[in-house]
Design a protein around this motif. Structure first.
Motif, mmCIF file in Angstrom:
data_model
loop_
_atom_site.group_PDB
_atom_site.id
_atom_site.type_symbol
_atom_site.label_atom_id
_atom_site.label_comp_id
_atom_site.label_asym_id
_atom_site.label_seq_id
_atom_site.Cartn_x
_atom_site.Cartn_y
_atom_site.Cartn_z
ATOM 1 N N UNK A 1 9.674 -9.507 4.080
ATOM 2 C CA UNK A 1 9.155 -9.205 2.738
ATOM 3 C C UNK A 1 9.814 -10.095 1.691
ATOM 4 N N UNK A 2 11.116 -10.326 1.816
ATOM 5 C CA UNK A 2 11.824 -11.204 0.887
ATOM 6 C C UNK A 2 11.290 -12.636 0.975
ATOM 7 N N UNK A 3 11.072 -13.117 2.195
ATOM 8 C CA UNK A 3 10.565 -14.482 2.392
ATOM 9 C C UNK A 3 9.192 -14.663 1.773
ATOM 10 N N UNK A 4 8.407 -13.594 1.727
ATOM 11 C CA UNK A 4 7.065 -13.645 1.145
ATOM 12 C C UNK A 4 7.061 -13.240 -0.328
ATOM 13 N N UNK A 5 8.275 -13.119 -0.898
ATOM 14 C CA UNK A 5 8.461 -12.826 -2.318
ATOM 15 C C UNK A 5 7.722 -11.558 -2.777
ATOM 16 N N UNK A 6 7.793 -10.547 -1.923
ATOM 17 C CA UNK A 6 7.168 -9.259 -2.248
ATOM 18 C C UNK A 6 8.115 -8.506 -3.168
ATOM 19 N N UNK A 7 7.616 -8.020 -4.320
ATOM 20 C CA UNK A 7 8.485 -7.215 -5.194
ATOM 21 C C UNK A 7 8.885 -5.929 -4.475
ATOM 22 N N UNK A 8 10.186 -5.696 -4.407
ATOM 23 C CA UNK A 8 10.687 -4.536 -3.674
ATOM 24 C C UNK A 8 10.824 -3.321 -4.593
ATOM 25 N N UNK A 9 10.465 -2.169 -4.028
ATOM 26 C CA UNK A 9 10.654 -0.916 -4.745
ATOM 27 C C UNK A 9 12.116 -0.510 -4.651
ATOM 28 N N UNK A 10 12.572 0.352 -5.547
ATOM 29 C CA UNK A 10 13.946 0.858 -5.422
ATOM 30 C C UNK A 10 14.101 1.611 -4.101
ATOM 31 N N UNK A 11 15.309 1.604 -3.565
ATOM 32 C CA UNK A 11 15.568 2.335 -2.319
ATOM 33 C C UNK A 11 15.323 3.818 -2.547
ATOM 34 N N UNK A 12 14.970 4.485 -1.466
ATOM 35 C CA UNK A 12 14.798 5.926 -1.555
ATOM 36 C C UNK A 12 13.398 6.383 -1.241
ATOM 37 N N UNK A 13 12.533 5.481 -0.861
ATOM 38 C CA UNK A 13 11.225 5.925 -0.402
ATOM 39 C C UNK A 13 10.086 5.504 -1.273
ATOM 40 N N UNK A 14 9.035 6.242 -1.150
ATOM 41 C CA UNK A 14 7.772 5.913 -1.812
ATOM 42 C C UNK A 14 7.857 6.187 -3.311
ATOM 43 N N UNK A 15 7.057 5.457 -4.068
ATOM 44 C CA UNK A 15 7.003 5.755 -5.507
ATOM 45 C C UNK A 15 6.379 7.124 -5.744
ATOM 46 N N UNK A 16 6.817 7.801 -6.776
ATOM 47 C CA UNK A 16 6.247 9.122 -7.089
ATOM 48 C C UNK A 16 5.032 8.911 -7.975
ATOM 49 N N UNK A 17 4.088 9.819 -7.846
ATOM 50 C CA UNK A 17 2.845 9.732 -8.628
ATOM 51 C C UNK A 17 2.942 10.524 -9.888
ATOM 52 N N UNK B 1 0.820 -1.218 0.000
ATOM 53 C CA UNK B 1 0.000 0.000 0.000
ATOM 54 C C UNK B 1 0.854 1.268 0.000
ATOM 55 N N UNK B 2 2.194 1.114 0.028
ATOM 56 C CA UNK B 2 3.058 2.281 -0.110
ATOM 57 C C UNK B 2 3.932 2.633 1.071
ATOM 58 N N UNK B 3 3.751 1.963 2.225
ATOM 59 C CA UNK B 3 4.609 2.258 3.379
ATOM 60 C C UNK B 3 6.038 1.824 3.068
ATOM 61 N N UNK B 4 7.001 2.544 3.619
ATOM 62 C CA UNK B 4 8.397 2.166 3.422
ATOM 63 C C UNK B 4 8.775 1.092 4.444
ATOM 64 N N UNK B 5 9.863 0.396 4.157
ATOM 65 C CA UNK B 5 10.362 -0.610 5.093
ATOM 66 C C UNK B 5 10.664 0.060 6.435
#
Length: 115
Positions: free
Chosen positions: A99-115, A77-81
């Motif tokens: 998150x890795x164990x649950x095979x969640x696709x990780x966003x690039x480091x640096x925070x939330x995705x921009x809209x 939903x957009x929360x950072x690690x």
């Protein structure tokens, strides 16, 4: 000086630690004791061990059951690690590994995705 107006801080800590061990031996969990005394769970476990409580060995810290579904959903939903780690009072690495164990696709480091 140990007076009613200025209690001895070492004596107060020793009494707190004694009560914490008593709580542990009465069946309270580390998480419950930590919350009761306003301490982190890891520090609570360390204090209990130092003061004679027989805690199971769990590696570097103590095992905390995390709600994996809730953590995965928060991340998706957009929360950072970091935000999730802070909210659950665990390390960044613990959340990242979950998150890795649950095979969640990780966003690039640096925070939330921009809209």
């Amino acid at each position: 000086m140990d007076t009613p107006e200025h209690p001895d801080p070492d004596a107060a800590r020793a009494e707190r630690n004694r009560r914490m061990v008593e709580d542990w031996r009465s069946g309270a969990s580390i998480a419950q004791i930590a919350q009761r005394y306003g301490l982190s769970p890891n520090w609570t476990g360390a204090l209990l061990r130092r003061n004679g409580a027989d805690l199971p060995e769990t590696g570097r810290g103590f095992k905390l059951d995390l709600d994996a579904d809730r953590i995965v959903t928060a991340y998706l939903d957009g929360a950072t690690v970091r935000e999730i780690a802070d909210a659950h009072e665990v390390s960044y690495g613990k959340v990242y590994r979950l998150l890795q164990q649950h095979r969640v696709p990780m966003r690039p480091r640096g925070g939330r995705p921009t809209q």
